[in-house]
Motif scaffolding. Structure first.
Motif, short mmCIF file in Angstrom:
data_model
loop_
_atom_site.label_atom_id
_atom_site.label_comp_id
_atom_site.label_asym_id
_atom_site.label_seq_id
_atom_site.Cartn_x
_atom_site.Cartn_y
_atom_site.Cartn_z
N ARG A 40 13.75 -23.84 -9.48
CA ARG A 40 13.01 -22.65 -9.92
C ARG A 40 13.74 -21.96 -11.07
NH1 ARG A 40 11.85 -17.68 -5.78
NH2 ARG A 40 10.82 -16.26 -7.20
N LYS A 41 15.07 -21.83 -10.96
CA LYS A 41 15.83 -21.19 -12.03
C LYS A 41 15.79 -22.01 -13.31
CE LYS A 41 19.44 -20.42 -9.28
NZ LYS A 41 20.74 -19.94 -8.78
N SER A 42 15.79 -23.32 -13.17
CA SER A 42 15.70 -24.18 -14.35
C SER A 42 14.34 -24.02 -15.02
CB SER A 42 15.92 -25.62 -13.95
OG SER A 42 15.72 -26.49 -15.02
N ARG A 43 13.30 -23.94 -14.22
CA ARG A 43 11.95 -23.77 -14.76
C ARG A 43 11.81 -22.42 -15.47
NH1 ARG A 43 9.65 -25.17 -10.31
NH2 ARG A 43 9.25 -23.09 -9.56
N LEU A 44 12.46 -21.39 -14.91
CA LEU A 44 12.38 -20.06 -15.50
C LEU A 44 13.21 -19.94 -16.77
CD1 LEU A 44 12.58 -17.86 -12.29
CD2 LEU A 44 10.58 -18.23 -13.73
N SER A 45 14.15 -20.87 -16.99
CA SER A 45 15.01 -20.80 -18.17
C SER A 45 14.28 -21.21 -19.44
CB SER A 45 16.22 -21.71 -17.99
OG SER A 45 17.03 -21.24 -16.94
N LYS A 46 13.23 -21.99 -19.29
CA LYS A 46 12.54 -22.53 -20.46
C LYS A 46 11.66 -21.47 -21.11
CE LYS A 46 12.71 -27.12 -18.62
NZ LYS A 46 12.21 -27.87 -17.53
N LYS A 47 11.44 -21.65 -22.39
CA LYS A 47 10.56 -20.75 -23.13
C LYS A 47 9.11 -21.16 -22.89
CE LYS A 47 13.87 -18.83 -25.78
NZ LYS A 47 14.96 -18.73 -24.86
N CYS A 48 8.20 -20.23 -23.08
CA CYS A 48 6.79 -20.55 -22.97
C CYS A 48 6.03 -19.85 -24.09
CB CYS A 48 6.24 -20.19 -21.60
SG CYS A 48 6.28 -18.46 -21.23
N VAL A 49 4.81 -20.26 -24.28
CA VAL A 49 3.98 -19.75 -25.38
C VAL A 49 3.31 -18.45 -24.94
CG1 VAL A 49 2.03 -20.28 -26.88
CG2 VAL A 49 3.59 -22.09 -26.18
N VAL A 50 3.26 -17.49 -25.84
CA VAL A 50 2.55 -16.24 -25.59
C VAL A 50 1.06 -16.53 -25.58
CG1 VAL A 50 2.07 -13.95 -26.56
CG2 VAL A 50 4.37 -14.88 -26.66
N SER A 51 0.32 -15.90 -24.67
CA SER A 51 -1.11 -16.16 -24.57
C SER A 51 -1.83 -15.69 -25.84
CB SER A 51 -1.69 -15.44 -23.35
OG SER A 51 -1.64 -14.04 -23.55
N GLU A 52 -3.00 -16.24 -26.06
CA GLU A 52 -3.76 -15.93 -27.28
C GLU A 52 -4.09 -14.44 -27.37
OE1 GLU A 52 -4.70 -17.74 -29.93
OE2 GLU A 52 -3.44 -19.34 -29.14
N GLN A 53 -4.41 -13.83 -26.23
CA GLN A 53 -4.77 -12.41 -26.23
C GLN A 53 -3.58 -11.55 -26.63
OE1 GLN A 53 -5.30 -14.49 -23.70
NE2 GLN A 53 -7.50 -14.66 -23.52
N ASP A 54 -2.39 -11.91 -26.13
CA ASP A 54 -1.21 -11.12 -26.45
C ASP A 54 -0.66 -11.46 -27.83
OD1 ASP A 54 -1.31 -9.87 -24.00
OD2 ASP A 54 -0.08 -11.39 -23.03
N ALA A 55 -0.93 -12.65 -28.32
CA ALA A 55 -0.40 -13.07 -29.62
C ALA A 55 -0.92 -12.18 -30.74
CB ALA A 55 -0.75 -14.53 -29.88
N GLU A 56 -2.13 -11.67 -30.61
CA GLU A 56 -2.67 -10.77 -31.63
C GLU A 56 -1.82 -9.51 -31.74
OE1 GLU A 56 -6.74 -9.97 -30.75
OE2 GLU A 56 -7.24 -12.09 -30.56
N ASN A 57 -1.41 -8.96 -30.59
CA ASN A 57 -0.58 -7.76 -30.61
C ASN A 57 0.81 -8.06 -31.16
OD1 ASN A 57 -2.60 -6.18 -29.49
ND2 ASN A 57 -1.98 -6.66 -27.40
N VAL A 58 1.36 -9.20 -30.79
CA VAL A 58 2.69 -9.57 -31.28
C VAL A 58 2.64 -9.77 -32.79
CG1 VAL A 58 4.50 -11.30 -31.16
CG2 VAL A 58 3.34 -10.61 -29.08
N ARG A 59 1.59 -10.38 -33.27
CA ARG A 59 1.44 -10.60 -34.72
C ARG A 59 1.39 -9.27 -35.46
NH1 ARG A 59 -2.86 -13.55 -34.31
NH2 ARG A 59 -1.70 -15.40 -33.74
N ALA A 60 0.75 -8.27 -34.88
CA ALA A 60 0.68 -6.95 -35.52
C ALA A 60 2.04 -6.26 -35.52
CB ALA A 60 -0.34 -6.09 -34.79
N MET A 61 2.85 -6.51 -34.49
CA MET A 61 4.17 -5.87 -34.42
C MET A 61 5.19 -6.55 -35.32
SD MET A 61 4.68 -4.86 -30.44
CE MET A 61 4.10 -6.34 -29.66
N MET A 62 4.93 -7.82 -35.67
CA MET A 62 5.87 -8.58 -36.50
C MET A 62 5.13 -9.11 -37.72
SD MET A 62 7.79 -10.54 -33.40
CE MET A 62 8.83 -11.50 -34.44
N PRO A 63 4.88 -8.27 -38.72
CA PRO A 63 4.03 -8.68 -39.83
C PRO A 63 4.61 -9.77 -40.73
CG PRO A 63 4.97 -6.52 -40.25
CD PRO A 63 5.34 -6.90 -38.85
N TYR A 64 5.92 -9.95 -40.74
CA TYR A 64 6.52 -10.91 -41.67
C TYR A 64 7.04 -12.16 -41.00
CZ TYR A 64 6.17 -6.95 -44.74
OH TYR A 64 5.68 -5.90 -45.46
N SER A 65 6.68 -12.39 -39.75
CA SER A 65 7.17 -13.60 -39.08
C SER A 65 6.10 -14.68 -39.10
CB SER A 65 7.57 -13.30 -37.66
OG SER A 65 6.45 -12.91 -36.92
#
Length: 65
Positions: A40-65
């Motif tokens: 379980r700890k190994s599985r939690l260590s990995k990165k995962c993709v932000v969901s499409e709904q949340d990605a819009e908000n993240v994109r607005a918070m990070m305009p130059y990435s």
């Protein structure tokens, strides 16, 4: 038009992948790890993709990435 500011809290939490998707850490691997199994700890260590709904908000918070 002035430059847009990056939200520093978002810049520390999210990274852009090579394909352009935002990556994030998984929750529940901060403390109280004694009773959690190694798989379980190994599985939690990995990165995962932000969901499409949340990605819009993240994109607005990070305009130059």
């Amino acid at each position: 038009m002035p430059k847009l500011k990056t939200r520093r809290s978002a810049a520390k939490r999210f990274k852009r992948s090579g394909s352009g998707k935002f990556m994030r850490r998984k929750a529940y691997k901060n403390h109280l790890l004694e009773h959690k199994g190694p798989d379980r700890k190994s599985r939690l260590s990995k990165k995962c993709v932000v969901s499409e709904q949340d990605a819009e908000n993240v994109r607005a918070m990070m305009p130059y990435s």
